[in-house]
Design an enzyme around this catalytic site. Structure first.
Site, mmCIF file in Angstrom:
data_model
loop_
_atom_site.group_PDB
_atom_site.id
_atom_site.type_symbol
_atom_site.label_atom_id
_atom_site.label_comp_id
_atom_site.label_asym_id
_atom_site.label_seq_id
_atom_site.Cartn_x
_atom_site.Cartn_y
_atom_site.Cartn_z
ATOM 1 N N SER A 40 -16.600 -55.436 73.175
ATOM 2 C CA SER A 40 -17.275 -54.309 73.809
ATOM 3 C C SER A 40 -17.470 -53.182 72.805
ATOM 4 O O SER A 40 -16.659 -53.013 71.875
ATOM 5 C CB SER A 40 -16.434 -53.804 74.987
ATOM 6 O OG SER A 40 -16.897 -52.558 75.454
ATOM 7 N N TYR A 52 -9.264 -51.735 79.911
ATOM 8 C CA TYR A 52 -10.332 -52.606 79.424
ATOM 9 C C TYR A 52 -10.580 -52.392 77.933
ATOM 10 O O TYR A 52 -10.642 -53.353 77.151
ATOM 11 C CB TYR A 52 -11.613 -52.337 80.208
ATOM 12 C CG TYR A 52 -12.827 -53.090 79.721
ATOM 13 C CD1 TYR A 52 -12.953 -54.450 79.968
ATOM 14 C CD2 TYR A 52 -13.845 -52.440 79.020
ATOM 15 C CE1 TYR A 52 -14.065 -55.159 79.522
ATOM 16 C CE2 TYR A 52 -14.958 -53.134 78.581
ATOM 17 C CZ TYR A 52 -15.071 -54.494 78.831
ATOM 18 O OH TYR A 52 -16.164 -55.178 78.380
ATOM 19 N N LYS A 92 -9.967 -55.112 74.799
ATOM 20 C CA LYS A 92 -11.048 -55.562 73.922
ATOM 21 C C LYS A 92 -10.757 -55.224 72.455
ATOM 22 O O LYS A 92 -11.171 -55.951 71.545
ATOM 23 C CB LYS A 92 -12.375 -54.938 74.364
ATOM 24 C CG LYS A 92 -12.922 -55.531 75.660
ATOM 25 C CD LYS A 92 -13.259 -57.012 75.534
ATOM 26 C CE LYS A 92 -14.000 -57.544 76.748
ATOM 27 N NZ LYS A 92 -14.378 -58.954 76.613
#
Length: 268
Positions: free
Chosen positions: A149, A183, A187
């Site tokens: 990401s 998150y 990542k």
């Protein structure tokens, strides 16, 4: 054996994964794509949709089930692929999830959200990669892709000029903000995982990357329409970029986080 390069992609019944399969079968190169999803029914629906949209494609698609948080599910998939094909040429670790919004909604505790994020985005991806490595290194041109990401960059997270660097007022509790910290952290860990695989596989001829598809309107933990209003692009951008990496257009950036935006490289 199909005579075509075999591409296995996880989490491919929707979002960027689905768009990557679409881009691959719409290209002039023929593939046999193993479209994997947690639900076999949804994976089959995705395959039927793509076959209807591209009836003249020389590529073929097969629906398979895998839940990368379940070791038995991964082992079962490995047995199927090993028995049917004996090797794969491309492994695209696309399956991912965000649970930060579930904390804000009161559905998960902080610990539960962090554990779930790491289970999918890091631990499950590692088990999946480790399990399928014996099949991948049998390819004459093996490629290993991890979908990360733009939020994983430590450089951008520490840059005061970045739009993501916002400082709340003093005091507690802090007002809620779009940090997506579980998150993002998972990542960033995935980027390290990719670097280690690039090191491990250096003498095996496996080309390894992290793919940063950009700010796209997917269903990853949020409302897709809201993301569009915030300027998110179409998931097809990410799918087409993944296809380009599979087809060699980022071979000079092996071992890096490659991006579909800017100069093509995402800072660490």
């Amino acid at each position: 054996m199909t005579g075509k390069d075999i591409v296995l992609i996880t989490g491919a019944n929707q979002g960027i994964g689905f768009e990557a399969v679409k881009a691959l079968i719409a290209s002039s190169v023929s593939y046999h794509v193993l479209l994997c999803g947690r639900s076999l029914e949804r994976a089959k629906e995705a395959v039927e949709s793509l076959q209807s949209a591209y009836p003249d494609s020389d590529s073929t698609i097969e629906a398979l089930q895998v839940d990368i948080t379940d070791d038995d599910s991964i082992s079962n998939l490995f047995s199927q692929v090993q028995s049917s094909y004996g090797k794969i040429d491309v492994l695209i670790n696309n399956a991912g999830a965000s649970f930060d919004h579930e904390v804000a909604a009161g559905n998960l505790t902080i610990r539960e959200a962090w554990n779930k994020a790491y289970d999918v985005n890091v631990s499950g991806t590692q088990v999946m990669t480790h399990t399928f490595m014996p099949l991948l290194i049998k390819s004459s041109n093996p490629r290993l892709l991890f979908v990360t990401s733009g939020l994983s960059s430590l450089s951008r997270a520490s840059d005061p000029d970045s739009p993501r660097y916002t400082v709340p007022p003093a005091g507690w509790p802090k007002p809620p903000g779009p940090s997506f910290i579980a998150y993002r952290s998972s990542k960033t860990a995935l980027n390290m995982l990719m670097l280690d695989w690039a090191r491990i596989l250096k003498n095996d001829g496996v080309k390894v990357w992290c793919i940063s598809p950009g700010f796209l309107a997917t269903n990853l933990g949020e409302n897709r329409e809201m993301l569009k209003k915030l300027g998110a692009g179409e998931p097809s951008i990410g799918g087409e970029f993944i296809r380009d990496v599979v087809q060699g257009k980022q071979d000079e950036h092996v071992g890096k986080v490659v991006s579909s935006f800017g100069d093509g490289l995402q800072p660490w």
